[in-house]
Design an enzyme around this catalytic site. Structure first.
Site, short mmCIF file in Angstrom:
data_model
loop_
_atom_site.label_atom_id
_atom_site.label_comp_id
_atom_site.label_asym_id
_atom_site.label_seq_id
_atom_site.Cartn_x
_atom_site.Cartn_y
_atom_site.Cartn_z
CE1 TYR A 179 -3.26 -2.81 0.15
CE2 TYR A 179 -3.66 -2.32 2.45
CZ TYR A 179 -3.93 -3.05 1.32
OH TYR A 179 -4.89 -4.05 1.36
N PRO A 195 -16.85 -3.16 1.81
CG PRO A 195 -17.18 -2.62 4.06
CD PRO A 195 -16.10 -2.85 3.05
CB THR A 235 -10.54 10.85 3.21
OG1 THR A 235 -11.94 11.16 3.05
CG2 THR A 235 -10.12 9.84 2.15
#
Length: 331
Positions: free
Chosen positions: A54, A206, A286
């Site tokens: 990542y 999800p 975020t």
């Protein structure tokens, strides 16, 4: 926050876990990333998922800094290995060399002596599975990881790995697949195999990369700064859901969410948690307020009539083909 056992293991994880796949080290500045992690901790989340790949290893480093000062025994830190982390031919895959070097790099960046769960991020057709599992066994026996998991593996691959893990006397306890109302490819084969073997699912996306939040409207451009507009934040993955048919159908879920007293995002997260084989649902953020909103899905029980109504709405756009599991195709 509610907690569930990870499969049939003794390890308990928070029903909602925090993941930093496309945010930390790339989409948002570090101060915002740290604020999101601290918000997750304040909301009772104890399970944190990341991976060496990542943001080119930066996400692990950000998470490591964000968790400093926390009681290590009170956290479950999860990371992964497979995707390239360097330019060399051995900087990828599930060879013994890459696993051994990658766990050391992950621990250094995370500033911890061990991870609770070390996951094979995809299946590696170029390395004998015996070599991979023996390397994982050595990682566990050295105390650098407590449990082993996989991510986006097919049912037959999980079965083969489980048998090797059993022979090596290590605990293969989980799979990390994509799972949502719109993406149900694990239900036909992976979930039954996992239930039989005692693995739990730690599911990602999800909310279908944000589509199930309802913020994307048919016939309109995506909101500025959203995932669909940012190549660094998974715009390529969300693209498959950004059709007028999908977006129009998703809007039909709004009255069902209102009926349940939930936001659209909360409904989506609560929906995956109704599956008893799901141990935890990974959310990202975020902004800290997104974490607080998502956590409200923990402990929610959706009644049978609501689940049936959801199925009826999304049936035309739901992907169920187990062949769509995101494991790489056999060469």
């Amino acid at each position: 926050m509610d907690f569930r056992h990870l499969g049939r293991s003794g390890l308990r994880v928070s029903e909602i876990s925090y993941g930093n796949w496309i945010t930390h080290g790339s989409q948002i500045e570090e101060d915002a990333a740290l604020a999101c992690v601290h918000a997750a901790l304040e909301q009772g989340i104890t399970t944190f998922d990341t991976a060496d790949v990542y943001a080119g290893t930066r996400a692990e480093a950000v998470l490591g800094r964000a968790l400093q000062g926390q009681r290590r025994e009170g956290l479950e830190i999860l990371t992964k290995v497979y995707w390239p982390t360097g330019p060399g031919p051995n900087d990828r895959g599930l060879s013994r060399k890459h696993i051994m070097e990658s766990i050391n790099g992950s621990l250094r960046r995370l500033q911890t002596d061990y991870v609770d769960l070390y996951q094979a991020h995809r299946y590696d057709y170029t390395t004998p599975l015996e070599e991979t599992m023996e390397a994982f066994a050595d990682v566990v026996r050295s105390g650098k990881a407590l449990y082993i998991g996989v991510s986006e593996w097919r049912a037959d691959q999980i079965r083969e790995a489980y048998e090797l893990a059993r022979q090596l006397k290590i605990h293969l306890v989980s799979n990390q697949p994509q799972y949502s109302m719109l993406w149900r490819v694990i239900e036909a084969e992976v979930v039954p195999a996992s239930e039989e073997l005692g693995l739990g699912q730690i599911v990602f996306s999800p909310i279908a990369q944000g589509v199930l939040s309802g913020k994307y409207l048919p016939g309109q451009p995506p909101p500025a700064g959203s995932r669909a507009t940012d190549e660094k934040s998974g715009a390529n993955m969300i693209a498959r859901f950004m059709t007028d048919e999908v977006l129009t159908t998703v809007q039909q879920l709004k009255p069902l969410a209102a009926q349940a007293g939930l936001s659209m995002a909360q409904l989506a997260i609560a929906w995956v948690l109704q599956n008893p084989n799901v141990s935890s649902a990974i959310v990202g953020a975020t902004r800290p307020e997104q974490v607080a909103d998502n956590v409200k899905a923990a402990g929610v029980k959706l009644d049978a009539d609501l689940l049936k109504a959801i199925d009826e709405v999304v049936a035309p756009i739901t992907e169920r083909d187990p062949a769509k599991t995101q494991s790489p195709a056999r060469p």
